[in-house]
Design a protein around this motif. Structure first.
Motif, mmCIF file in Angstrom:
data_model
loop_
_atom_site.group_PDB
_atom_site.id
_atom_site.type_symbol
_atom_site.label_atom_id
_atom_site.label_comp_id
_atom_site.label_asym_id
_atom_site.label_seq_id
_atom_site.Cartn_x
_atom_site.Cartn_y
_atom_site.Cartn_z
ATOM 1 N N ILE A 1 -57.960 6.755 89.779
ATOM 2 C CA ILE A 1 -57.494 6.065 88.580
ATOM 3 C C ILE A 1 -58.496 6.319 87.462
ATOM 4 O O ILE A 1 -59.672 5.981 87.593
ATOM 5 N N VAL A 2 -58.030 6.938 86.389
ATOM 6 C CA VAL A 2 -58.927 7.230 85.261
ATOM 7 C C VAL A 2 -58.623 6.377 84.045
ATOM 8 O O VAL A 2 -59.334 6.436 83.043
ATOM 9 N N GLY A 3 -57.579 5.562 84.123
ATOM 10 C CA GLY A 3 -57.263 4.682 83.009
ATOM 11 C C GLY A 3 -56.061 3.819 83.332
ATOM 12 O O GLY A 3 -55.275 4.124 84.225
ATOM 13 N N THR A 4 -55.936 2.712 82.598
ATOM 14 C CA THR A 4 -54.793 1.822 82.763
ATOM 15 C C THR A 4 -54.190 1.524 81.397
ATOM 16 O O THR A 4 -54.864 1.605 80.372
ATOM 17 N N GLN A 5 -52.920 1.154 81.402
ATOM 18 C CA GLN A 5 -52.194 0.900 80.162
ATOM 19 C C GLN A 5 -51.452 -0.420 80.274
ATOM 20 O O GLN A 5 -51.431 -1.056 81.327
ATOM 21 N N GLY A 6 -50.804 -0.816 79.172
ATOM 22 C CA GLY A 6 -49.942 -1.987 79.180
ATOM 23 C C GLY A 6 -50.643 -3.229 79.686
ATOM 24 O O GLY A 6 -51.765 -3.549 79.285
ATOM 25 N N ASN A 7 -49.979 -3.939 80.591
ATOM 26 C CA ASN A 7 -50.548 -5.183 81.123
ATOM 27 C C ASN A 7 -51.814 -4.955 81.932
ATOM 28 O O ASN A 7 -52.648 -5.846 82.060
ATOM 29 N N LEU A 8 -51.949 -3.739 82.497
ATOM 30 C CA LEU A 8 -53.138 -3.448 83.300
ATOM 31 C C LEU A 8 -54.347 -3.053 82.455
ATOM 32 O O LEU A 8 -55.446 -2.921 82.979
ATOM 33 N N ALA A 9 -54.120 -2.839 81.159
ATOM 34 C CA ALA A 9 -55.211 -2.371 80.297
ATOM 35 C C ALA A 9 -56.369 -3.364 80.242
ATOM 36 O O ALA A 9 -57.504 -2.985 79.964
ATOM 37 N N ARG A 10 -56.074 -4.615 80.516
ATOM 38 C CA ARG A 10 -57.138 -5.638 80.460
ATOM 39 C C ARG A 10 -58.107 -5.538 81.640
ATOM 40 O O ARG A 10 -59.179 -6.115 81.625
ATOM 41 N N TYR A 11 -57.683 -4.825 82.689
ATOM 42 C CA TYR A 11 -58.524 -4.696 83.887
ATOM 43 C C TYR A 11 -59.211 -3.331 83.903
ATOM 44 O O TYR A 11 -58.580 -2.313 83.647
ATOM 45 N N ASP A 12 -60.484 -3.330 84.213
ATOM 46 C CA ASP A 12 -61.227 -2.073 84.314
ATOM 47 C C ASP A 12 -61.097 -1.539 85.732
ATOM 48 O O ASP A 12 -61.840 -1.926 86.634
ATOM 49 N N MET A 13 -60.131 -0.646 85.925
ATOM 50 C CA MET A 13 -59.895 -0.063 87.245
ATOM 51 C C MET A 13 -60.348 1.381 87.292
ATOM 52 O O MET A 13 -60.054 2.101 88.246
ATOM 53 N N THR A 14 -61.060 1.815 86.257
ATOM 54 C CA THR A 14 -61.554 3.185 86.224
ATOM 55 C C THR A 14 -62.467 3.441 87.422
ATOM 56 O O THR A 14 -63.398 2.677 87.681
ATOM 57 N N GLY A 15 -62.186 4.489 88.156
ATOM 58 C CA GLY A 15 -63.008 4.825 89.301
ATOM 59 C C GLY A 15 -62.431 4.399 90.629
ATOM 60 O O GLY A 15 -62.902 4.826 91.685
ATOM 61 N N TYR A 16 -61.400 3.542 90.587
ATOM 62 C CA TYR A 16 -60.740 3.175 91.845
ATOM 63 C C TYR A 16 -59.940 4.363 92.368
ATOM 64 O O TYR A 16 -59.506 5.233 91.609
ATOM 65 N N VAL A 17 -59.715 4.372 93.664
ATOM 66 C CA VAL A 17 -58.886 5.397 94.284
ATOM 67 C C VAL A 17 -57.636 4.736 94.851
ATOM 68 O O VAL A 17 -57.731 3.774 95.623
ATOM 69 N N LEU A 18 -56.480 5.215 94.454
ATOM 70 C CA LEU A 18 -55.205 4.721 94.972
ATOM 71 C C LEU A 18 -54.879 5.520 96.229
ATOM 72 O O LEU A 18 -54.786 6.743 96.185
ATOM 73 N N THR A 19 -54.715 4.810 97.340
ATOM 74 C CA THR A 19 -54.515 5.502 98.614
ATOM 75 C C THR A 19 -53.125 5.311 99.209
ATOM 76 O O THR A 19 -52.638 6.176 99.933
ATOM 77 N N LYS A 20 -52.480 4.171 98.921
ATOM 78 C CA LYS A 20 -51.166 3.910 99.509
ATOM 79 C C LYS A 20 -50.281 3.130 98.539
ATOM 80 O O LYS A 20 -50.775 2.366 97.701
#
Length: 467
Positions: A404-423
Motif C-alpha cells: 500500500i503506497v497511498g489511501t484515498q477517500g475515507n481511508l485518506a485519514r489513516y496512514d497505511m503507507t507501508g502496509y502489505v495487503l495479503t488477502k
C-alpha cells in the motif's frame, strides 16, 4: 461541474500519478508548480510563444473565442441509480430506480469527433448526449477514462468534419498570461470568460498521497464548466477546466484546470492502447524551503530532496542517491514534488530525461530512464498499491502480496503507507494483476475483509464496503 466538486477545494484527484511521495519537507503554503514535457504526438500541437503585448489594452480575445467556442460542446449524462424504497417495494421485493441528468462541457480535439472531458462529467453514465454549438445533437460513446487525472475521452460519429481545438504546450504558460475559459455553466451554452494564469502546479488536497498539479486561473468557472477548454489568446488549448475552490459551490475567485500536456498524454494512451501507461522516476521525497535548507546547510532553498530511491528503478540505475536534491529536469525548474509528479506524468515508460542534481554542494547531470510504474489505484478499495520487490518480501516474510503506497477517500485519514495487503476475504493476493482480477468479481456494496501486515510484521484486518 456537478456536485462532485467539493466545497473549499474541489478537485477530482489528479496528480495521479506515479512517484511514491511522503512529504517530509512541506512548504508553509502548499503550493507547487507543474511542468510537463513535449512528446511527439498525432494530436495537433501548437507551441506557445510570448511576443504579444499582454497588457489588457493590447489583448484581443475575439480570435481565440471564435476559434474555441465552436469546438466546445455541451455534454449531458443520463445516470440510473437506486431510489429510496417504499414499504410496498419491500413487500414485493422491488428495487426502485431513479434517473438523473448531469451536465458539463467537452472539447473537440479531432475533426472526426474525439472529445476530451472530465471523468466526473461522464461517470456512471447510462447514456451520453453531446450538443454542438450549432445545436446539432449526437449520441456519444466512452472511449476510455482515467479517473485519477479526471480525464475522459468520448467519441461522436458524424460524416462532416468538425471544428477542433489544437493543443498548446502547458509547460510554457506563464503566471500572469491571459486565458479564456469556454464552457456551459448553468446550462448557458457557449459561455466565454477571461482571466489570467494565477498559479501553476496547485496541489489542492494535501491529504492525498499523490501530489496533484493544476493550473490555477481567475477566469470565472462555475458548475457546468467542467470538461471545458482553457485556452490562451491564440485559441490553443492549455488546460481542461476541472474544479473550483469555493465555500458555496460556485465561483468565488479561483478555478483549476488539468494542464493540457497531462490531458494530451492520457488521451493519446487511451486512443492507442486503451489504457494509460504510467511511468515513474523512482524516488520518494519532498520539496525543501528556506528553513529546511538552512537547517540542513543546503546551498539551495528550491528543489526536491530525495529521501528514498526505489530499487531497480530508472533513478536507481542512473545513480541517484538519498540526500540528492533535484533542481530541474530537462531544463524545467522543480520547486515542488507536484512539479516532478506532473512532469513525469507526461512521459511514457522508456522515455529518458536529464535531471540536474545537487550533491555535496556540486551540480551534476544524470540521464534517467522513466520506468514502468507498477502502482495502480483500486477505487473500490480507495488504495494505491504496487507489487512487492524481493527486499520487501524478505522484510515482511511473505511470498505474495501488494504494498500500500497511498489511501484515498475515507481511508485518506489513516496512514497505511507501508502496509502489505495479503488477502481479501481469505483469498491470497499474489500481485497487482491478481488483485485486479479478484476485484472485477466484487459487486458494489459487498463486504470485504482485508488482511494486512504492518511494518512490525503483525497481521491486521480491515472491513470495507466495496464502492
Amino acid at each position: 461541474m456537478n456536485s462532485i466538486l467539493k466545497t473549499m477545494g474541489a478537485a477530482v484527484l489528479g496528480g495521479t500519478i506515479i512517484l511514491g511521495s511522503y512529504k517530509i519537507f512541506i512548504e508553509d503554503s502548499p503550493e507547487s508548480q507543474i511542468q510537463i514535457g513535449n512528446t511527439e504526438s498525432f494530436l495537433p500541437v501548437t507551441p506557445v510563444s510570448y511576443e504579444e503585448n499582454t497588457s489588457i489594452a493590447g489583448v484581443d480575445f475575439t480570435e481565440a473565442a471564435e476559434k474555441t467556442v465552436h469546438a466546445v460542446v455541451h455534454v449531458k449524462n443520463l445516470t440510473v441509480s437506486r431510489g429510496r424504497p417504499t414499504m410496498r417495494d419491500y413487500m414485493y421485493g422491488r428495487v426502485p430506480q431513479q434517473q438523473a441528468i448531469g451536465t458539463g462541457s467537452g472539447v473537440i480535439i479531432t475533426k472526426d469527433g474525439y472529445i476530451v472531458t472530465n471523468n466526473h462529467v461522464i461517470a456512471n453514465s447510462s447514456a451520453l448526449e453531446v450538443t454542438l454549438n450549432d445545436n446539432r445533437t449526437y449520441k456519444a460513446t466512452v472511449v476510455g477514462t482515467e479517473p485519477t487525472s479526471d480525464i475522459a475521452l468520448i467519441k461522436i460519429e458524424t460524416d462532416a468534419d468538425l471544428p477542433f481545438v489544437a493543443f498548446g504546450d502547458s509547460d510554457q504558460v506563464k503566471i500572469g498570461e491571459w486565458v479564456l475559459a469556454v464552457g456551459n455553466p448553468f446550462n448557458l451554452t457557449s459561455t466565454v470568460t477571461a482571466g489570467i494564469i494565477s498559479a501553476k502546479g496547485r496541489d489542492l488536497d494535501v491529504r492525498d498521497s499523490t501530489p496533484q498539479s493544476f493550473i490555477q486561473t481567475d477566469a470565472a468557472v462555475n458548475p457546468g464548466n467542467s470538461g471545458g477548454a482553457l485556452v490562451n489568446t491564440r485559441g490553443e488549448l492549455v488546460g481542461i477546466n476541472t474544479a473550483i475552490q469555493s465555500p458555496t459551490g460556485s465561483y468565488t475567485g479561483y478555478s483549476f484546470a488539468v494542464p493540457s500536456n497531462n490531458a494530451r498524454k492520457v488521451i493519446q494512451d487511451l486512443m492507442e492502447f486503451g489504457f494509460v501507461q504510467k511511468g515513474m522516476l523512482g524516488i520518494s521525497g519532498g520539496q525543501i524551503n528556506g528553513k529546511v535548507a538552512t537547517e540542513m546547510g543546503l546551498s539551495s532553498s528550491e528543489g526536491i530532496y530525495v529521501s528514498e530511491v526505489v530499487t531497480d528503478s530508472g533513478a536507481d540505475m542512473a545513480g541517484l542517491r538519498k540526500g540528492d536534491i533535484i533542481t530541474d529536469i530537462d531544463g524545467v525548474r522543480m520547486k515542488s514534488f507536484a512539479d516532478l509528479t506532473g512532469y513525469v506524468g507526461s512521459k511514457n515508460p522508456g522515455d529518458r530525461v536529464t535531471a540536474r542534481i545537487l550533491r555535496n554542494g556540486k551540480e551534476r547531470d544524470l540521464e534517467i530512464e522513466i520506468t514502468k510504474n507498477s502502482t495502480v489505484t483500486i477505487p473500490a478499495l480507495e488504495m494505491d498499491l504496487r507489487d512487492l520487490n524481493s527486499d520487501e518480501k524478505e522484510e515482511f516474510q511473505v511470498n505474495d502480496g501488494v504494498r500500500i503506497v497511498g489511501t484515498q477517500g475515507n481511508l485518506a485519514r489513516y496512514d497505511m503507507t507501508g502496509y502489505v495487503l495479503t488477502k481479501i476475504n481469505d483469498r491470497s493476493v499474489k500481485n497487482v494483476e491478481d488483485l485486479r482480477s479478484l476485484m472485477q468479481k466484487v459487486t458494489p456494496n459487498e463486504s470485504l475483509i482485508i488482511e494486512l501486515k504492518n511494518a512490525k510484521g503483525e497481521t491486521e484486518r480491515l472491513r470495507l464496503i466495496a464502492d
